[in-house]
Each structure stands twice: as structure tokens, then as C-alpha cells.
Write a protein that holds these residues in place. Sequence first.
Motif, PDB file in Angstrom:
ATOM      1  N   ILE A  93     -11.518 -17.462  33.710  1.00  0.00           N
ATOM      2  CA  ILE A  93     -11.695 -16.842  35.023  1.00  0.00           C
ATOM      3  C   ILE A  93     -10.685 -15.711  35.224  1.00  0.00           C
ATOM      4  N   VAL A  94      -9.513 -15.830  34.636  1.00  0.00           N
ATOM      5  CA  VAL A  94      -8.573 -14.702  34.589  1.00  0.00           C
ATOM      6  C   VAL A  94      -8.430 -14.284  33.132  1.00  0.00           C
ATOM      7  N   THR A  95      -8.010 -13.052  32.912  1.00  0.00           N
ATOM      8  CA  THR A  95      -8.010 -12.488  31.558  1.00  0.00           C
ATOM      9  C   THR A  95      -6.826 -12.937  30.718  1.00  0.00           C
ATOM     10  N   SER A  96      -5.794 -13.481  31.351  1.00  0.00           N
ATOM     11  CA  SER A  96      -4.552 -13.791  30.646  1.00  0.00           C
ATOM     12  C   SER A  96      -4.277 -15.288  30.604  1.00  0.00           C
ATOM     13  N   GLU A  97      -3.254 -15.655  29.828  1.00  0.00           N
ATOM     14  CA  GLU A  97      -2.677 -16.991  29.867  1.00  0.00           C
ATOM     15  C   GLU A  97      -1.475 -16.901  30.807  1.00  0.00           C
ATOM     16  N   THR A  98      -1.609 -17.445  31.997  1.00  0.00           N
ATOM     17  CA  THR A  98      -0.578 -17.215  33.015  1.00  0.00           C
ATOM     18  C   THR A  98       0.787 -17.777  32.610  1.00  0.00           C
ATOM     19  N   LEU A  99       0.823 -18.875  31.866  1.00  0.00           N
ATOM     20  CA  LEU A  99       2.115 -19.413  31.439  1.00  0.00           C
ATOM     21  C   LEU A  99       2.798 -18.457  30.465  1.00  0.00           C
ATOM     22  N   ASP A 100       2.019 -17.844  29.578  1.00  0.00           N
ATOM     23  CA  ASP A 100       2.592 -16.865  28.656  1.00  0.00           C
ATOM     24  C   ASP A 100       3.162 -15.669  29.416  1.00  0.00           C
ATOM     25  N   GLU A 101       2.421 -15.209  30.422  1.00  0.00           N
ATOM     26  CA  GLU A 101       2.881 -14.060  31.207  1.00  0.00           C
ATOM     27  C   GLU A 101       4.126 -14.412  32.006  1.00  0.00           C
ATOM     28  N   LEU A 102       4.166 -15.643  32.533  1.00  0.00           N
ATOM     29  CA  LEU A 102       5.360 -16.104  33.250  1.00  0.00           C
ATOM     30  C   LEU A 102       6.560 -16.127  32.318  1.00  0.00           C
ATOM     31  N   ALA A 103       6.346 -16.529  31.079  1.00  0.00           N
ATOM     32  CA  ALA A 103       7.427 -16.622  30.102  1.00  0.00           C
ATOM     33  C   ALA A 103       8.080 -15.274  29.825  1.00  0.00           C
ATOM     34  N   ALA A 104       7.335 -14.188  30.064  1.00  0.00           N
ATOM     35  CA  ALA A 104       7.900 -12.858  29.839  1.00  0.00           C
ATOM     36  C   ALA A 104       9.143 -12.636  30.687  1.00  0.00           C
ATOM     37  N   TYR A 105       9.169 -13.242  31.871  1.00  0.00           N
ATOM     38  CA  TYR A 105      10.306 -13.062  32.775  1.00  0.00           C
ATOM     39  C   TYR A 105      11.526 -13.845  32.320  1.00  0.00           C
ATOM     40  N   ALA A 106      11.339 -14.722  31.332  1.00  0.00           N
ATOM     41  CA  ALA A 106      12.469 -15.436  30.729  1.00  0.00           C
ATOM     42  C   ALA A 106      12.772 -14.873  29.342  1.00  0.00           C
ATOM     43  N   GLY A 107      12.072 -13.779  28.974  1.00  0.00           N
ATOM     44  CA  GLY A 107      12.271 -13.193  27.660  1.00  0.00           C
ATOM     45  C   GLY A 107      11.728 -14.037  26.531  1.00  0.00           C
ATOM     46  N   LEU A 108      10.740 -14.889  26.841  1.00  0.00           N
ATOM     47  CA  LEU A 108      10.223 -15.837  25.855  1.00  0.00           C
ATOM     48  C   LEU A 108       8.718 -15.712  25.635  1.00  0.00           C
ATOM     49  N   LYS A 109       8.127 -14.592  26.009  1.00  0.00           N
ATOM     50  CA  LYS A 109       6.666 -14.497  25.960  1.00  0.00           C
ATOM     51  C   LYS A 109       6.108 -14.729  24.563  1.00  0.00           C
TER      52      LYS A 109
END
Length: 297
Positions: A93-109
Motif C-alpha cells: 500500500i506504500v512504496t517503501s519499507e517504513t522500518l528501513d526508512e526510519l532506520a536511516a535516521y539512526a544511520g542504519l538504513k
Amino acid sequence: MSHILTLVAPAGGLAAATLARLRASLTALGADAGTPDWLAPEEAADIPFAGLSPEQAMAAATAALEGAPIDAIAIPAEGRRKRLLLADMDSTIVTSETLDELAAYAGLKEEIAAITRRSMNGELDFRQALVERVGMLKGLDVAALEETWAATEITPGAGALVATMRAHGAHCAIVSGGFTFFTGRVAERLGFHAHYSNTLGVADGKLTGRVEEPILDRDAKLATLKRLSAELGLPLSATLTVGDGANDLAMLGAAGLGVAFRAKPVVAAAARARVDHADLRALLFVQGYRASEIVAG
């Protein structure tokens, strides 16, 4: 005719000559194939048929299409329109994996995305992989959730899918191994009746690194499908599920129509129906909705 083969392509990608070739392929295999019926000009059409199984018809279509970007799904003509839609969220339903995108803010994407890919392809236990990834985000400020949501994109056709099925009396719900922070917002934006997902632990404005119990895992998706069907008084044959990951396989297999949407390899290989090229409106065309019936979402 007992069955329908629906062909769907990106807008403008389906030609009358292609339909004629597919009809001839079905006839050559001994099927009684009817006249193609356009659902949306140069985008979606039905070919009614009898005398072949859905699997045989789709195999014939795959061979005849010779790699063209056209999706082909065959289903029984009876009970074609479904009364319950249960949809995965991330990469569906959304184009991304939201947990992966959230991880970007911790430098861990990249590190977390690699675990996600293996989990969604069935290489890792879903529950363990979820707990591991969330644990890596311990201490992340909750402001990152809002930043992630602001950048999240809805998959083309998702709004129309929900709006059209709702307009025709279907119950629409999200079931996700993701998180309520996102599923609640997606449900509100698109008009889903309900959403079921996991809850991130939060304390003092930061993620605790824990997933609150009970954890919604791959078994819970099938359980949710069965529970909602029972509550609505519907047979499973009247249900439609859609998803892309290994944790969706059980609900895809149990539904009357289970569609793997741009799915991971293990899911694409196992699913009875796949959409690899068109957008989510393909799920409406497969149910026999015409372009004139589709409600903008």
C-alpha cells in the motif's frame, strides 16, 4: 464461461492484437475462449474461457506474452467481486519499507534493510528479525517517526482500490508486521475501515528498542483474515488479500483471491496470482470493475 483471464498493463500497454493472440493460444490448447471485453481501453481486458484450469490459462498467457510487461490472472467467473480486502502495508500500500526508512535516521538504513530483505524472502524468522531490527533503533528520537511518515509515498492505485471496494460494500483493512504509527495514518488517509499491526515501545520521547506484545507475525496475518471473515459472515472465497513478503504467503494462499504485488522471489514463485507491472488498480480489474466504475481515492 466458467473462468475469466484478465490482462492488465500500464496505461496504453495492451493492444487488441495481443488479446487476439492470447485468445488463439487458449483455443489451441482446447479451451472455449470468448470474445475479449475491454475494461479500460489499452489497459485492461477480460477473456472468458472454459475447458482449462486457471493455472493452464495463465501458463499459456505467460508463453504468449513473451516477456511483455502485462499481468495475467485467471479466476473463476462466479464470486468474482470480493467483500473483504486485507492488505499488507509496506511495499504494497506504500512504496517503501517504513522500518528501513526510519532506520536511516539512526544511520542504519543499509544494515537494517539487508535484514528486511532476507526476512521478506523467507530466509529469516520474521519475529526474530523484527525484534532484532527494532532493538538496533533503541534511543532514536520519536521525531524520526514523523519525518519518516512525511516522506512515505502511497503506491499508485491504492486509493482507488480502497475507495472503489468500499463504495461497493466491501470491508477494507490493513494487516502489517509494521507499526501502528504508520498503519493508522495510512488507514486514515486512504479510508481503510481498520488496521492491525505492531506497536513500537516509546519512553521519554525515544524508542525503547522493543516491540510491544503481542507481536503481529506471519501467523497473525492468516488469523486476522479468518477472524474478519467470520465476523463479517463471509466465506474465505469472498476475500481478497495482497502483499509482497514471505509473511504474507499464508493469507495469500487462504484467500479467495490472493495477489502477490511486485513480490519478493519466494512469494512470486508460490503465489497463484501476481501483479508485477500494473498498479494496484489491477486488483479492481481482476474483480471485473470497469474504468467507469473506479472511484478516485
